[in-house]
Scaffold this active site. Structure first.
Site, PDB file in Angstrom:
ATOM      1  N   ASP A  59      -7.194  11.553  -3.362  1.00  0.00           N
ATOM      2  CA  ASP A  59      -6.481  10.446  -4.023  1.00  0.00           C
ATOM      3  C   ASP A  59      -5.108  10.883  -4.526  1.00  0.00           C
ATOM      4  O   ASP A  59      -4.907  12.040  -4.873  1.00  0.00           O
ATOM      5  CB  ASP A  59      -7.335   9.944  -5.197  1.00  0.00           C
ATOM      6  CG  ASP A  59      -6.880   8.584  -5.681  1.00  0.00           C
ATOM      7  OD1 ASP A  59      -6.134   7.886  -4.942  1.00  0.00           O
ATOM      8  OD2 ASP A  59      -7.260   8.191  -6.803  1.00  0.00           O
ATOM      9  N   ASN A 112     -10.454  -0.343   1.055  1.00  0.00           N
ATOM     10  CA  ASN A 112      -9.037  -0.102   1.360  1.00  0.00           C
ATOM     11  C   ASN A 112      -8.390  -1.205   2.200  1.00  0.00           C
ATOM     12  O   ASN A 112      -7.165  -1.282   2.301  1.00  0.00           O
ATOM     13  CB  ASN A 112      -8.839   1.258   2.053  1.00  0.00           C
ATOM     14  CG  ASN A 112      -8.952   2.430   1.103  1.00  0.00           C
ATOM     15  OD1 ASN A 112      -9.307   3.542   1.502  1.00  0.00           O
ATOM     16  ND2 ASN A 112      -8.660   2.226  -0.181  1.00  0.00           N
TER      17      ASN A 112
HETATM   18  C1  FPP Z   1      -5.563   8.008  -1.340  1.00  0.00           C
HETATM   19  O1  FPP Z   1      -4.286   7.872  -1.879  1.00  0.00           O
HETATM   20  C2  FPP Z   1      -5.616   8.054   0.137  1.00  0.00           C
HETATM   21  C3  FPP Z   1      -6.088   7.062   0.963  1.00  0.00           C
HETATM   22  C4  FPP Z   1      -6.605   5.809   0.469  1.00  0.00           C
HETATM   23  C5  FPP Z   1      -6.227   7.154   2.413  1.00  0.00           C
HETATM   24  C6  FPP Z   1      -5.377   8.016   3.224  1.00  0.00           C
HETATM   25  C7  FPP Z   1      -5.806   9.426   3.300  1.00  0.00           C
HETATM   26  C8  FPP Z   1      -5.099  10.330   3.973  1.00  0.00           C
HETATM   27  C9  FPP Z   1      -3.870   9.946   4.711  1.00  0.00           C
HETATM   28  C10 FPP Z   1      -5.526  11.753   3.985  1.00  0.00           C
HETATM   29  C11 FPP Z   1      -6.043  12.260   5.287  1.00  0.00           C
HETATM   30  C12 FPP Z   1      -6.411  11.237   6.277  1.00  0.00           C
HETATM   31  C13 FPP Z   1      -6.708  11.445   7.579  1.00  0.00           C
HETATM   32  C14 FPP Z   1      -6.591  10.305   8.508  1.00  0.00           C
HETATM   33  C15 FPP Z   1      -7.121  12.730   8.135  1.00  0.00           C
HETATM   34  P1  FPP Z   1      -3.853   6.487  -2.522  1.00  0.00           P
HETATM   35  O2  FPP Z   1      -3.032   5.747  -1.535  1.00  0.00           O
HETATM   36  O3  FPP Z   1      -5.040   5.734  -3.036  1.00  0.00           O
HETATM   37  O4  FPP Z   1      -2.955   7.010  -3.702  1.00  0.00           O
HETATM   38  P2  FPP Z   1      -2.634   6.265  -5.090  1.00  0.00           P
HETATM   39  O5  FPP Z   1      -3.912   6.233  -5.873  1.00  0.00           O
HETATM   40  O6  FPP Z   1      -1.614   7.159  -5.698  1.00  0.00           O
HETATM   41  O7  FPP Z   1      -2.106   4.908  -4.753  1.00  0.00           O
END
Ligand code: FPP
Length: 241
Positions: free
Chosen positions: A28, A76
Protein backbone atom coordinates in the site's frame (compact mmCIF):
# COMPACT_ATOMS: atom_id res chain seq x y z
CA UNK A 1 17.71 -3.61 -12.53
CA UNK A 2 15.22 -6.45 -12.34
CA UNK A 3 14.14 -9.31 -10.21
CA UNK A 4 16.86 -11.66 -8.89
CA UNK A 5 19.63 -9.30 -9.98
CA UNK A 6 22.92 -9.18 -8.15
CA UNK A 7 22.09 -5.81 -6.60
CA UNK A 8 19.91 -7.29 -3.96
CA UNK A 9 22.10 -10.09 -2.73
CA UNK A 10 21.64 -10.20 0.98
CA UNK A 11 24.21 -9.89 3.64
CA UNK A 12 23.39 -13.09 5.49
CA UNK A 13 24.83 -11.75 8.73
CA UNK A 14 22.01 -9.26 8.95
CA UNK A 15 19.32 -11.91 8.71
CA UNK A 16 17.75 -13.34 11.87
CA UNK A 17 17.97 -17.10 12.37
CA UNK A 18 14.23 -17.64 12.03
CA UNK A 19 12.81 -16.69 8.67
CA UNK A 20 9.05 -16.91 7.99
CA UNK A 21 8.20 -19.68 5.55
CA UNK A 22 5.26 -17.83 4.04
CA UNK A 23 5.19 -14.03 3.80
CA UNK A 24 2.13 -12.14 2.60
CA UNK A 25 2.37 -8.48 1.61
CA UNK A 26 -0.21 -5.71 1.29
CA UNK A 27 1.62 -3.29 -0.98
CA UNK A 28 0.00 0.00 0.00
CA UNK A 29 0.97 3.63 -0.53
CA UNK A 30 1.77 3.85 -4.25
CA UNK A 31 -0.64 6.74 -4.79
CA UNK A 32 0.59 8.74 -1.80
CA UNK A 33 4.20 8.12 -2.77
CA UNK A 34 3.50 9.67 -6.17
CA UNK A 35 1.43 12.55 -4.77
CA UNK A 36 4.23 13.50 -2.39
CA UNK A 37 6.44 13.93 -5.44
CA UNK A 38 3.89 15.81 -7.54
CA UNK A 39 3.56 12.82 -9.86
CA UNK A 40 0.42 11.09 -11.15
CA UNK A 41 -0.73 8.09 -9.06
CA UNK A 42 0.17 5.81 -11.96
CA UNK A 43 3.85 6.72 -11.47
CA UNK A 44 3.53 5.24 -7.99
CA UNK A 45 2.18 1.99 -9.42
CA UNK A 46 5.04 1.76 -11.94
CA UNK A 47 7.56 2.26 -9.17
CA UNK A 48 5.52 -0.26 -7.14
CA UNK A 49 6.18 -2.98 -9.71
CA UNK A 50 9.91 -2.33 -9.47
CA UNK A 51 9.72 -2.61 -5.67
CA UNK A 52 7.69 -5.81 -6.09
CA UNK A 53 10.49 -7.32 -8.20
CA UNK A 54 13.16 -6.32 -5.70
CA UNK A 55 11.30 -7.41 -2.56
CA UNK A 56 10.30 -10.79 -4.03
CA UNK A 57 13.92 -11.42 -4.87
CA UNK A 58 15.01 -10.45 -1.36
CA UNK A 59 12.42 -12.75 0.22
CA UNK A 60 13.45 -15.85 -1.71
CA UNK A 61 17.16 -15.09 -1.31
CA UNK A 62 16.56 -14.83 2.44
CA UNK A 63 15.02 -18.30 2.55
CA UNK A 64 11.28 -17.64 2.35
CA UNK A 65 9.37 -20.45 0.58
CA UNK A 66 6.16 -18.68 -0.33
CA UNK A 67 5.28 -15.05 -0.98
CA UNK A 68 1.68 -13.92 -1.45
CA UNK A 69 1.09 -10.35 -2.63
CA UNK A 70 -2.06 -8.26 -2.96
CA UNK A 71 -1.91 -6.59 -6.38
CA UNK A 72 -5.58 -5.85 -7.11
CA UNK A 73 -8.59 -6.32 -4.84
CA UNK A 74 -12.26 -6.92 -5.61
CA UNK A 75 -12.76 -3.37 -4.24
CA UNK A 76 -10.11 -1.70 -6.45
CA UNK A 77 -12.61 -1.55 -9.35
CA UNK A 78 -14.09 1.49 -7.55
CA UNK A 79 -11.05 3.54 -8.61
CA UNK A 80 -11.15 5.79 -11.67
CA UNK A 81 -11.28 3.70 -14.85
CA UNK A 82 -7.98 5.11 -16.09
CA UNK A 83 -6.16 3.96 -12.93
CA UNK A 84 -7.76 0.50 -13.03
CA UNK A 85 -6.74 0.16 -16.67
CA UNK A 86 -3.20 1.24 -15.87
CA UNK A 87 -2.76 -1.28 -13.05
CA UNK A 88 -4.19 -4.12 -15.16
CA UNK A 89 -1.94 -3.17 -18.07
CA UNK A 90 1.07 -3.23 -15.74
CA UNK A 91 0.04 -6.68 -14.58
CA UNK A 92 -0.45 -7.88 -18.16
CA UNK A 93 2.98 -6.60 -19.24
CA UNK A 94 4.71 -7.78 -16.11
CA UNK A 95 3.36 -11.35 -16.28
CA UNK A 96 5.70 -12.34 -19.13
CA UNK A 97 8.74 -10.95 -17.33
CA UNK A 98 7.66 -12.54 -14.08
CA UNK A 99 7.30 -16.01 -15.63
CA UNK A 100 10.82 -15.82 -17.06
CA UNK A 101 12.27 -14.81 -13.69
CA UNK A 102 10.28 -17.53 -11.91
CA UNK A 103 11.50 -20.20 -14.33
CA UNK A 104 15.10 -19.17 -13.68
CA UNK A 105 14.69 -19.19 -9.92
CA UNK A 106 12.50 -22.26 -9.43
CA UNK A 107 9.39 -20.39 -8.40
CA UNK A 108 5.85 -21.53 -9.08
CA UNK A 109 3.61 -18.63 -9.97
CA UNK A 110 -0.07 -18.61 -9.08
CA UNK A 111 -2.55 -15.87 -9.81
CA UNK A 112 -5.13 -16.06 -7.05
CA UNK A 113 -8.57 -14.46 -7.12
CA UNK A 114 -11.58 -14.52 -9.40
CA UNK A 115 -10.14 -14.33 -12.90
CA UNK A 116 -13.48 -14.88 -14.63
CA UNK A 117 -13.98 -11.10 -15.00
CA UNK A 118 -10.94 -10.69 -17.24
CA UNK A 119 -10.73 -10.93 -21.02
CA UNK A 120 -10.32 -14.37 -22.57
CA UNK A 121 -6.84 -13.40 -23.67
CA UNK A 122 -5.85 -12.37 -20.17
CA UNK A 123 -7.33 -15.52 -18.60
CA UNK A 124 -5.38 -17.61 -21.08
CA UNK A 125 -2.21 -15.73 -20.22
CA UNK A 126 -2.75 -16.31 -16.49
CA UNK A 127 -3.43 -20.03 -17.11
CA UNK A 128 -0.33 -20.44 -19.29
CA UNK A 129 1.86 -18.54 -16.83
CA UNK A 130 0.80 -20.91 -14.08
CA UNK A 131 1.22 -24.03 -16.21
CA UNK A 132 4.75 -23.06 -17.27
CA UNK A 133 5.93 -22.85 -13.66
CA UNK A 134 3.69 -25.55 -12.15
CA UNK A 135 6.57 -27.99 -11.54
CA UNK A 136 8.66 -25.57 -9.48
CA UNK A 137 9.40 -25.65 -5.77
CA UNK A 138 8.99 -22.14 -4.36
CA UNK A 139 5.71 -20.24 -4.52
CA UNK A 140 4.75 -16.76 -5.61
CA UNK A 141 1.06 -15.94 -5.39
CA UNK A 142 -0.18 -12.69 -6.91
CA UNK A 143 -3.71 -11.81 -5.80
CA UNK A 144 -5.69 -10.19 -8.62
CA UNK A 145 -9.40 -9.42 -8.34
CA UNK A 146 -9.01 -11.06 -4.97
CA UNK A 147 -11.23 -10.57 -1.92
CA UNK A 148 -11.21 -12.78 1.11
CA UNK A 149 -14.99 -12.75 1.57
CA UNK A 150 -15.51 -13.69 -2.07
CA UNK A 151 -12.90 -16.44 -1.69
CA UNK A 152 -14.68 -17.93 1.32
CA UNK A 153 -18.09 -17.72 -0.43
CA UNK A 154 -16.54 -19.40 -3.47
CA UNK A 155 -15.18 -22.21 -1.27
CA UNK A 156 -18.54 -22.71 0.45
CA UNK A 157 -20.46 -22.69 -2.84
CA UNK A 158 -18.07 -25.27 -4.20
CA UNK A 159 -18.71 -27.49 -1.18
CA UNK A 160 -22.47 -27.07 -1.62
CA UNK A 161 -22.21 -28.03 -5.28
CA UNK A 162 -20.29 -31.14 -4.22
CA UNK A 163 -23.25 -32.05 -1.99
CA UNK A 164 -21.42 -31.48 1.33
CA UNK A 165 -23.68 -30.78 4.28
CA UNK A 166 -21.55 -30.83 7.41
CA UNK A 167 -18.75 -28.47 6.46
CA UNK A 168 -15.49 -28.55 8.44
CA UNK A 169 -12.67 -26.01 8.68
CA UNK A 170 -10.52 -28.36 6.64
CA UNK A 171 -13.18 -28.51 3.91
CA UNK A 172 -13.14 -24.72 3.58
CA UNK A 173 -9.35 -24.40 3.82
CA UNK A 174 -8.92 -27.00 1.10
CA UNK A 175 -11.10 -25.01 -1.32
CA UNK A 176 -9.35 -21.67 -0.84
CA UNK A 177 -7.03 -20.31 -3.54
CA UNK A 178 -4.14 -20.83 -1.12
CA UNK A 179 -4.98 -24.47 -0.35
CA UNK A 180 -1.65 -25.74 -1.67
CA UNK A 181 0.58 -23.24 0.12
CA UNK A 182 -1.02 -22.91 3.56
CA UNK A 183 -1.36 -19.90 5.80
CA UNK A 184 1.01 -16.92 5.94
CA UNK A 185 3.40 -16.80 8.90
CA UNK A 186 3.96 -13.08 8.50
CA UNK A 187 1.76 -10.42 6.91
CA UNK A 188 3.44 -7.13 6.06
CA UNK A 189 1.42 -4.02 5.29
CA UNK A 190 3.09 -0.85 4.06
CA UNK A 191 1.55 2.63 3.81
CA UNK A 192 0.57 3.21 7.45
CA UNK A 193 -2.93 1.70 7.59
CA UNK A 194 -3.59 -0.95 10.25
CA UNK A 195 -6.09 -3.21 8.55
CA UNK A 196 -6.39 -6.35 6.43
CA UNK A 197 -8.59 -4.85 3.69
CA UNK A 198 -10.23 -8.18 2.82
CA UNK A 199 -6.90 -9.97 2.33
CA UNK A 200 -6.42 -13.58 3.49
CA UNK A 201 -8.86 -13.18 6.39
CA UNK A 202 -9.33 -16.90 6.88
CA UNK A 203 -5.62 -17.67 6.44
CA UNK A 204 -4.53 -14.85 8.80
CA UNK A 205 -6.01 -16.46 11.92
CA UNK A 206 -2.57 -17.05 13.47
CA UNK A 207 -0.35 -14.88 11.29
CA UNK A 208 2.02 -12.34 12.77
CA UNK A 209 1.63 -8.78 11.53
CA UNK A 210 4.15 -6.12 10.63
CA UNK A 211 2.87 -2.65 9.82
CA UNK A 212 5.06 0.16 8.59
CA UNK A 213 4.40 3.77 7.54
CA UNK A 214 6.81 3.36 4.61
CA UNK A 215 5.02 3.70 1.28
CA UNK A 216 5.35 0.58 -0.87
CA UNK A 217 7.64 2.16 -3.53
CA UNK A 218 10.10 3.08 -0.75
CA UNK A 219 10.02 -0.33 0.95
CA UNK A 220 13.47 -1.91 0.80
CA UNK A 221 15.87 -4.37 2.33
CA UNK A 222 16.14 -2.49 5.62
CA UNK A 223 12.35 -2.54 6.09
CA UNK A 224 12.09 -6.20 5.11
CA UNK A 225 14.84 -7.18 7.54
CA UNK A 226 13.12 -5.19 10.29
CA UNK A 227 9.94 -7.17 9.65
CA UNK A 228 11.89 -10.45 9.71
CA UNK A 229 13.70 -9.43 12.91
CA UNK A 230 10.40 -8.65 14.65
CA UNK A 231 8.96 -11.94 13.43
CA UNK A 232 12.00 -13.86 14.70
CA UNK A 233 11.44 -12.47 18.21
CA UNK A 234 7.79 -13.46 18.34
CA UNK A 235 6.68 -16.35 20.48
CA UNK A 236 3.96 -17.98 18.40
CA UNK A 237 1.60 -19.99 20.59
CA UNK A 238 -1.28 -20.73 18.20
CA UNK A 239 -3.71 -20.48 21.11
CA UNK A 240 -1.63 -22.70 23.37
CA UNK A 241 0.67 -21.70 26.23
C1 FPP B 1 -1.63 0.19 -3.36
O1 FPP B 1 -1.34 1.55 -3.44
C2 FPP B 1 -1.45 -0.56 -4.62
C3 FPP B 1 -2.45 -1.07 -5.42
C4 FPP B 1 -3.85 -0.91 -5.10
C5 FPP B 1 -2.26 -1.89 -6.61
C6 FPP B 1 -1.07 -1.80 -7.43
C7 FPP B 1 0.08 -2.59 -6.96
C8 FPP B 1 1.25 -2.57 -7.59
C9 FPP B 1 1.43 -1.78 -8.84
C10 FPP B 1 2.41 -3.34 -7.06
C11 FPP B 1 2.82 -4.52 -7.86
C12 FPP B 1 1.85 -5.01 -8.84
C13 FPP B 1 2.07 -5.93 -9.81
C14 FPP B 1 1.16 -5.95 -10.97
C15 FPP B 1 3.16 -6.90 -9.79
P1 FPP B 1 -2.52 2.60 -3.42
O2 FPP B 1 -2.80 3.04 -4.81
O3 FPP B 1 -3.71 2.07 -2.69
O4 FPP B 1 -1.83 3.76 -2.61
P2 FPP B 1 -2.55 4.90 -1.72
O5 FPP B 1 -3.14 4.20 -0.53
O6 FPP B 1 -1.41 5.78 -1.36
O7 FPP B 1 -3.57 5.56 -2.58
Amino acid sequence: MGIFSAKNHLNEHMLPEIIPGHVAIIMDGNGRWAKKRGLPRTAGHSKGVKTFEDVIEMCFTAGVNTVTTYAFSTENWKRPESEVKYILKLLDEYLDICVEKCLKKGIRLRIIGDRSVFSEKMIEKMDTSEQKTAHLRYNLNVAVNYGSRAEICHAVNQLISEGKTNISENDIASRLYTCEVGDPDLIIRTGGELRLSNFLMWQAAYSEFYFTDTYWPDFGKKDLYKAFAKYAKTNRRFGGL
